[in-house]
Design an enzyme around this catalytic site. Structure first.
Site, short mmCIF file in Angstrom:
data_model
loop_
_atom_site.label_atom_id
_atom_site.label_comp_id
_atom_site.label_asym_id
_atom_site.label_seq_id
_atom_site.Cartn_x
_atom_site.Cartn_y
_atom_site.Cartn_z
N THR A 43 -40.13 50.77 -31.91
CA THR A 43 -39.14 51.81 -32.16
C THR A 43 -38.19 51.55 -33.29
OG1 THR A 43 -39.15 52.11 -29.85
CG2 THR A 43 -37.49 53.31 -31.08
N SER A 50 -23.03 61.51 -26.33
CA SER A 50 -21.88 62.35 -26.06
C SER A 50 -20.60 61.77 -26.65
CB SER A 50 -21.73 62.56 -24.56
OG SER A 50 -21.89 61.36 -23.86
#
Lengths: 397, 397
Positions: free
Chosen positions: A193, A397
């Site tokens: 990744t 967030s």
């Protein structure tokens, strides 16, 4: 993952080989104003390229684009952005990638199909294209072949990474290889990744480059597993300029590429999210290399093993539990486990007192002998720490 | 995992059906002095039994013993201890299990091959056999068919569990089923790492009991996945006394067993280590049930999904990333994702604003529609929290 004998430096990267210019700028994609757009250009004379992409069935727009761009084994430039993955963004997201490649092609006066695109950041949001396109202009204006330009390129791709990660070497026969990598979370096999761009000035055919890259990523990037999460955007690209005029032997080039990739992967491991332990899990005595990798990966990925190591706890029973779940041939009563040099489990049962294995330092070496054959493999991982939970519970967030 | 229509109670368990006595005592296996030895006895008239064991290739001594004991589909008693798993303990560990069964047989005047043994606790250490054997004597002296005896039995098997977990029902047709379960970590599929004993006074053949138990565990225990770690000791046992004289239909018995197992699994989920969120991942529109389970399990197990939920973060991009790694047929641009009733991803891309999905409560419902077929499945999991890391980094030392 064997350690290479060739010395590498971490003070330079993609601009070490001749024939390459790079840049990294703040394009305004990230709200923070941090650098977020990188450009790497191959000025030739050759333009061989090879790539390996994520195995995730959900592929980001830039992965779909770059797979096409590199399908003829030739690339002239790579543009990368942080601040947004451009994944799960539909046809519009793909058009954004296309436009980005067209913009790079326009400013460099090349063809868009010779431009690879990579993105990293939050999944599911469109990129701010005004910022991306003006960023390409800005980057093109400061392209340079200097060490600083290479470092800027390695910096503008970072997300939760804490520092840029570069590696380079100049081979005694006269060619050079350099590269950078980014990645801190979603680090798992079959493209750990991350995004990585590697450059070389060796003279090499596209076919050889492709063959050697695939063999190398299989034993370097694919043997790092931080959290078992393979991302939608993983990409490794290698570009060859031929500018050194040196045509290395296949063995010399493979060894040099391995040295750079291995060093980049070690840096990924050391900068993984929340890492407090750098763990290597080596399995030997396996019936096959696939079995060795499967056992090592299952142990490296196990949450209970990883939390025990975070606590410096030589809890070898969890290693036995984990490896019993591996899709591989094992016989429990033949297995030895050694932790940092202390044989804590012999023939599947208790050996030395577990407390004799000191895991208080940063490095933990797990050696598992299956006593079934001759194959071996090593998988690198990290511990599962409070900081991993903290970083990943508060990212979007 | 569908919710059953039959009402269960959690105030009683294995002593609800007629024909069973139970006990739970402090035998001194745990250094803390907490209860650590449980005995459940089937007084008949029948002694049908069935079992499901861990799929881990590293099996604890009590699993190896109990597999043999139940191979004739008959059991008269089960002895369970906490305070030590008796796994990776070699031939001596197996002899310890054998001696424990012999001791139970002696005090109950039955045959040792009709005694199942279960253990839970640290892997790799021998059990303190003096404590175990005297504990069997102690337990046999207090065997009773009362609610309190059932609760004691459910209590003495606990490790890091915070409370005993029981469930029972009396079917309108006149038979009863009751059971307990323990498990807080190492909770994963193919026996959700735990010990569970279920009793019934139905009249049922061993073959039917076996068939219904296997079908039931597949859709209850096997669909809880807390940390992907399948233990060395997982065991579910069901014992039938026939004492009610009622021979239920296959459908009635299957429905009742499902109701008890489902309720026990929900209690396992709610008491998992470090849990702050109870998450259900439902996949519908899959090409097959296997695909639905594979996608649900891959999402339920993903560290980045689980940390996001710990942070109450509706980061659906991580769900798309995770499901792209599932070994199942998917098409990214067909997938819808709904979080607590809010469609946040439609046709593989952004739908409603993610912030509209309120994940601040304890329950999170993930609904994934693959739009490829008619199959569906639900897997239960929990979040990955600081407390999970804390409990598991400090367990053995």
């Amino acid at each position: 993952m064997t350690t290479s004998q060739i010395a590498v430096t971490r003070t330079s990267g993609v601009t070490t080989p001749a024939g390459f210019r790079a840049a990294g700028v703040a394009a305004g994609i990230k709200a923070s104003g941090a650098p977020d757009l990188t450009l790497v250009v191959n000025d030739g004379p050759q333009d061989a390229a090879a790539a390996v992409f994520t195995t995730n069935k959900v592929k980001a727009a830039p992965v779909l684009w770059s797979q096409q761009a590199v399908s003829d084994n030739r690339l002239r430039a790579v543009v990368l952005n942080s601040g947004g993955a451009n994944a799960c963004t539909g046809p519009e997201g793909f058009q954004d990638t296309h436009k980005t490649a067209e913009k790079v092609a326009e400013v460099l006066r090349i063809s868009a199909v010779d431009v690879a695109v990579c993105s990293t950041g939050l999944i599911g949001e469109r990129l701010p294209m005004d910022a991306v396109l003006s960023g390409v202009d800005k980057a093109a204006q400061v392209l340079a072949d200097t060490e600083k330009a290479g470092l800027d390129a390695a910096t503008a791709v970072l997300t939760t990474d804490t520092h840029p990660k570069q590696s380079a070497l100049t081979h005694p026969t006269g060619f050079a290889i350099g590269g950078f990598v980014k990645g801190a979370g979603m680090l798992a096999p079959n493209m750990a990744t991350m995004l990585s761009v590697i450059t070389t000035d060796a003279v090499i055919t596209p076919q050889q480059l492709d063959e050697i890259l695939k063999a190398t990523t299989k034993v370097t990037y694919d043997r790092l597993d931080v959290d078992g999460c393979t991302s939608t955007n993983d990409t490794v690209l290698v570009l060859a300029s031929g500018a050194s005029g040196v045509q290395p032997s296949k063995e010399d080039f493979a060894e040099a590429l391995h040295a750079v990739c291995h060093d980049l992967v070690r840096q990924l491991q050391g900068d993984a999210e929340g890492v407090t332990k750098e763990i290597s899990v080596t399995v030997q005595g396996a019936a096959s290399e696939d079995d060795a990798v499967a056992v090592a990966r299952t142990v490296a990925r196990d949450s209970l093993v990883k939390t025990a190591f975070f606590g410096s706890d030589p809890n070898w029973g969890r290693i036995m539990m984990a490896l019993g779940n591996a899709p591989a041939q094992i016989e429990a009563d033949k297995i030895d486990v050694t932790l940092n040099g202390v044989l804590v489990c012999q023939a599947g049962g208790r050996a030395a007192d577990r407390e004799g294995a000191d895991l208080s330092g940063r490095d933990i070496e797990v050696l598992i002998d299956l006593h079934l054959g001759e194959a071996a493999a090593t998988v690198l991982t990290t511990d599962l720490s409070h900081d991993y939970v903290e970083e990943n519970s508060a990212y979007s967030s």
